[in-house]
Scaffold this active site. Structure first.
Site, PDB file in Angstrom:
ATOM      1  N   HIS A 130       0.837  -1.210   0.000  1.00  0.00           N
ATOM      2  CA  HIS A 130       0.000   0.000   0.000  1.00  0.00           C
ATOM      3  C   HIS A 130       0.869   1.256   0.000  1.00  0.00           C
ATOM      4  O   HIS A 130       0.648   2.177  -0.799  1.00  0.00           O
ATOM      5  CB  HIS A 130      -0.927  -0.002   1.219  1.00  0.00           C
ATOM      6  CG  HIS A 130      -1.690   1.273   1.399  1.00  0.00           C
ATOM      7  ND1 HIS A 130      -2.687   1.672   0.520  1.00  0.00           N
ATOM      8  CD2 HIS A 130      -1.593   2.264   2.332  1.00  0.00           C
ATOM      9  CE1 HIS A 130      -3.181   2.836   0.923  1.00  0.00           C
ATOM     10  NE2 HIS A 130      -2.536   3.219   2.017  1.00  0.00           N
ATOM     11  N   THR A 346      -4.111   0.360   5.493  1.00  0.00           N
ATOM     12  CA  THR A 346      -4.687  -0.336   4.345  1.00  0.00           C
ATOM     13  C   THR A 346      -3.874  -1.576   4.001  1.00  0.00           C
ATOM     14  O   THR A 346      -2.651  -1.503   3.910  1.00  0.00           O
ATOM     15  CB  THR A 346      -4.716   0.606   3.125  1.00  0.00           C
ATOM     16  OG1 THR A 346      -5.348   1.807   3.525  1.00  0.00           O
ATOM     17  CG2 THR A 346      -5.454  -0.019   1.964  1.00  0.00           C
TER      18      THR A 346
END
Ligand code: CA
Length: 412
Positions: A130, A346
């Site tokens: 991410h 994330t």
């Protein structure tokens, strides 16, 4: 292990799970609860009637609006209570079935409430994939990771007051944005509304200001895990985040799944962490398997019911694990409290179908998702519901989280 209760082989809530949550019954009564299959177990009434009498705690803490005081009993106690619940509803205890059936409620007749009062909330940024994707998109693909990233679990302090339980609708946030070709910012509804696929852990044991938690001891302080959606307004974020990081782009709402799955239940699903190179400083080093093989999916469901799975990822991809996050968070003496929530950041895998946000899946809107009804999504539209689901499965043992879902309503 088997239960005398019938449930589907596919259920997230097998007898191996025994999660904890807070439910509101039809008559308004609020109690602590667990769940097997589609049966919710009223733990307060069970305890009041003497089934947990070997534990000396004040049973009224199972009749509160949050699990904080229950969790604060400490893991030696809550783990033993979980084992007792598991025994009561196991096949070995089938002879007591008729005495226990009255503590069961059908899942669709209760409402799940936020399971804990969240004392403090921190969001990490611990998926290398991410951080690399975001760095490549906004800065330089050749130097996507900032110089600190491989040396510490980057994070920021988020907002606890706006964290809601699954099922709570959220209004599209309004805020200040600035288009690249405009000299001045403007105000209005967010146009680039996004989800972030995350897993959060709930703290079960406090520390004193000045104390630190080592990576070796960190699991003693982690009660359990929830699925987490860190809703994000990308256009607001882009304008506001320099130089202090996320602010109003993140604090309009975040959501958690309602059942806290304990670390005990996740024990069989431990797995190795990604290799860390360079070797972190000694306070961040750890031994053993600290990641978890937890399958994660994200679905978008349009208002007309048209649904699409947009991501399949896994919690095992995390570069920095929870023990390292907690060690880092407390290394300066920052105290932690029961009910604190620490989110992973994330969780993206290495391929586009495993990315954990629309920002990455559509690469900033360049590659829209095609929905079955023929519409496309660059980001999340009004009327869309985003659902995150997660489960572990190994040798016919399944332990899952259910889901965290929210519908997006138009800006207020
Ligand atoms: Ca986040």
């Amino acid at each position: 292990m088997k239960s005398w209760l019938n449930y589907s082989n596919d259920s997230d809530f097998s007898i191996y799970n025994i999660p904890f949550g807070i439910i509101q019954q039809k008559d308004g009564t609020i109690v602590a609860a667990s769940r097997i299959g589609d049966n919710v177990i009223d733990l307060y009434t069970l305890a009041k009637d003497g089934f947990l009498d070997e534990f000396t705690f004040d049973k009224s803490i199972l009749r509160e609006k949050t699990l904080n005081r229950f969790i604060a009993l400490g893991k030696p106690v809550t783990s033993a209570i979980r084992k007792k619940i598991q025994f009561l509803f196991s096949i070995e205890n089938e002879t007591s079935k008729n005495k226990l059936i009255k503590y069961l409620l059908p899942d669709d007749e209760v409402k799940n409430l936020l399971p804990v009062h969240i004392s403090n909330y921190t969001d990490f940024y611990s998926s290398r994939e991410h951080a690399t994707n975001v760095g490549a998109m906004f800065r330089d693909p050749a130097n996507a990771l900032l110089p600190n990233w491989l040396h510490l679990p980057v994070g920021y302090h988020g907002r606890a007051s706006s964290i809601v339980v699954s099922g709570t609708p959220l209004h599209r946030p309004k805020g200040q944005t600035k288009a690249d070709d405009q000299p001045m910012p403007s105000f209005g509804p967010c146009r680039l509304l996004d989800f972030e696929l995350e897993v959060g852990f709930i703290v079960g044991k406090e520390t004193e200001l000045g104390d630190s938690v080592s990576t070796a001891d960190a699991e003693d302080y982690i009660f359990g895990l929830v699925l987490f959606n860190d809703w994000s307004a990308r256009d607001i974020q882009k304008w506001e985040y320099v130089p202090l990081g996320p602010f109003l782009a993140k604090n309009f709402g975040s959501s958690v799944s309602p059942w806290i799955v304990t670390l005990d239940a996740l024990e069989p699903f431990r797995t190795d962490s990604p290799q860390q190179e360079p070797t972190p400083l000694s306070y961040l080093q750890f031994a053993g398997k600290k990641n978890y093989d937890l399958n994660l999916t994200v679905d978008i469901v349009a208002e007309n019911g048209s649904a699409k799975t947009v991501s399949k990822s896994n919690f095992k991809h995390m570069y920095w694990n929870m023990c390292q996050q907690l060690a880092h968070h407390t290394v300066n003496g920052c105290n932690i409290e029961v009910g604190d929530l620490y989110a992973s950041g994330t969780i993206s895998g290495s391929t586009p179908d495993s990315y954990g946000s629309m920002l990455e899946i559509t690469w900033g809107g360049k590659n829209p998702i095609q929905m079955p009804d023929g519409t496309e999504r660059k980001f999340i539209l009004d009327g869309d519901t985003v659902s995150i689901k997660g489960f572990c499965e190994k040798e016919n043992v399944k332990v899952g989280f259910g889901e965290v879902f929210n519908k997006i309503l138009p800006a207020k």
